[in-house]
Design a protein around this motif. Structure first.
Motif, short mmCIF file in Angstrom:
data_model
loop_
_atom_site.label_atom_id
_atom_site.label_comp_id
_atom_site.label_asym_id
_atom_site.label_seq_id
_atom_site.Cartn_x
_atom_site.Cartn_y
_atom_site.Cartn_z
N UNK A 32 0.82 -1.20 0.00
CA UNK A 32 0.00 0.00 0.00
C UNK A 32 0.86 1.26 0.00
N UNK A 33 1.99 1.23 0.67
CA UNK A 33 2.80 2.44 0.81
C UNK A 33 3.37 2.92 -0.52
N UNK A 34 3.42 2.06 -1.52
CA UNK A 34 3.94 2.47 -2.82
C UNK A 34 2.91 3.19 -3.67
N UNK A 35 1.64 3.19 -3.25
CA UNK A 35 0.60 3.83 -4.04
C UNK A 35 0.81 5.34 -4.05
N UNK A 36 0.79 5.90 -5.22
CA UNK A 36 0.95 7.34 -5.36
C UNK A 36 2.37 7.84 -5.31
N UNK A 37 3.34 6.96 -5.08
CA UNK A 37 4.74 7.38 -4.97
C UNK A 37 5.61 6.83 -6.09
N UNK A 38 5.08 5.88 -6.84
CA UNK A 38 5.92 5.19 -7.83
C UNK A 38 6.38 6.15 -8.92
N UNK A 39 5.54 7.10 -9.33
CA UNK A 39 5.91 8.03 -10.39
C UNK A 39 7.04 8.95 -9.94
N UNK A 40 6.94 9.47 -8.73
CA UNK A 40 7.98 10.35 -8.23
C UNK A 40 9.27 9.59 -7.95
N UNK A 41 9.15 8.38 -7.43
CA UNK A 41 10.34 7.61 -7.08
C UNK A 41 11.11 7.17 -8.32
N UNK A 42 10.40 6.85 -9.39
CA UNK A 42 11.05 6.38 -10.61
C UNK A 42 11.26 7.48 -11.64
N UNK A 43 10.84 8.69 -11.34
CA UNK A 43 11.04 9.80 -12.26
C UNK A 43 10.21 9.72 -13.53
N UNK A 44 9.01 9.19 -13.43
CA UNK A 44 8.14 9.05 -14.61
C UNK A 44 6.91 9.95 -14.53
#
Length: 277
Positions: A131-143
């Motif tokens: 759940x903690x990765x929801x909404x953060x994947x784009x910022x974390x991976x630069x996409x």
């Protein structure tokens, strides 16, 4: 002696004469093979020429025909949810799946009191890192720029991300919700359904606000300790205390879920997107 000498001479002449005739025949056969190959090449060239003359000049591509076909926009929400789940579970350790299966079996096999007291809190905390990765994947991976350059990114990506979190919660704790229904506790089952919708919405709002998972993880562990582990009746979102507390928690978390999704929608706008450091 004379006849013997003549016989020997004739034999020698026969041997050398045979070799000479063989050498004479060899060029003749080589010339025949070369002639056959040349004939085959000429025949193939003639065939190609005839085929080219029969087909005529190549067709000319007309770009104007493309304008006559209207574009078809197809959006498959379930395909996007499947893609989110694939990314979420990629490289996840097998021990996590084994633990989830063991908790599901315990939810169905253990006594109901023990399930509510011990298994339900474990089911509520088990998918936390997913759940903690929801909404953060784009910022974390630069996409983020790539995501927001697609058509209608919020109306498509945000619901798919939230539904993937709901699917993770339902797959992990579905056995407990079924156990509540079988035990004649519809209020508990409804509260459990609202709870698995509330937690992904909280993760999505925290991820859109900070761009990382630290805020959600800190808040959720503290909230889980009070509401789920200690079973505060009006805060328990697992449904374990709904039989005695009623539907108050379900109504509260339903409103909070809608508010959190609205916050996530607002914060995920391209202008106010907060990127992780």
């Amino acid at each position: 002696d004379r006849f013997a000498g003549e016989g020997a001479g004739a034999g020698v002449r026969g041997v050398f004469g045979g070799r000479s005739r063989a050498r004479a025949k060899a060029p003749a056969s080589s010339q025949g093979a070369a002639g056959a190959a040349a004939g085959a090449t000429a025949g193939a060239t003639a065939t190609v020429a005839v085929a080219a003359s029969a087909t005529g000049p190549p067709a000319v591509f007309d770009p104007g025909r493309l304008a006559a076909v209207p574009p078809v926009w197809r959006f498959d929400l379930f395909a996007l949810v499947r893609a989110e789940l694939t990314v979420a579970f990629k490289g996840y350790p097998k021990i996590w799946f084994i633990g989830a299966l063991a908790l599901a079996i315990a939810s169905l096999a253990a006594p109901l009191g023990a399930v509510k007291a011990g298994v339900a809190p474990m089911l509520a905390i088990w998918p936390m890192l997913l759940w903690s990765a929801l909404g953060t994947r784009e910022s974390r991976n630069g996409t983020s720029d790539l995501l927001f350059s697609s058509p209608r990114p919020l109306s498509r990506q945000l619901p798919a991300t939230w539904l993937s979190g709901v699917t993770i919660g339902a797959a992990t704790g579905g056995a407990f919700g079924l156990r509540l229904l079988l035990a004649g506790d519809p209020a508990g089952a409804l509260t459990w359904c609202v709870g698995i919708a509330f937690v992904p919405a909280l993760a999505l709002a925290c991820g859109a606000l900070t761009g990382n998972s630290r805020l959600f993880e800190g808040l959720y562990i503290a909230f889980w300790y009070v509401a789920a582990l200690n079973h505060v009746p009006q805060m328990d979102y697992t449904g374990a205390m709904a039989a005695s507390a009623g539907l108050g928690a379900a109504a509260t978390y339903s409103i909070v879920t809608v508010v959190l999704l609205a916050v996530a929608w607002t914060l995920a706008q391209p202008e106010s997107l907060v990127r992780a450091d």
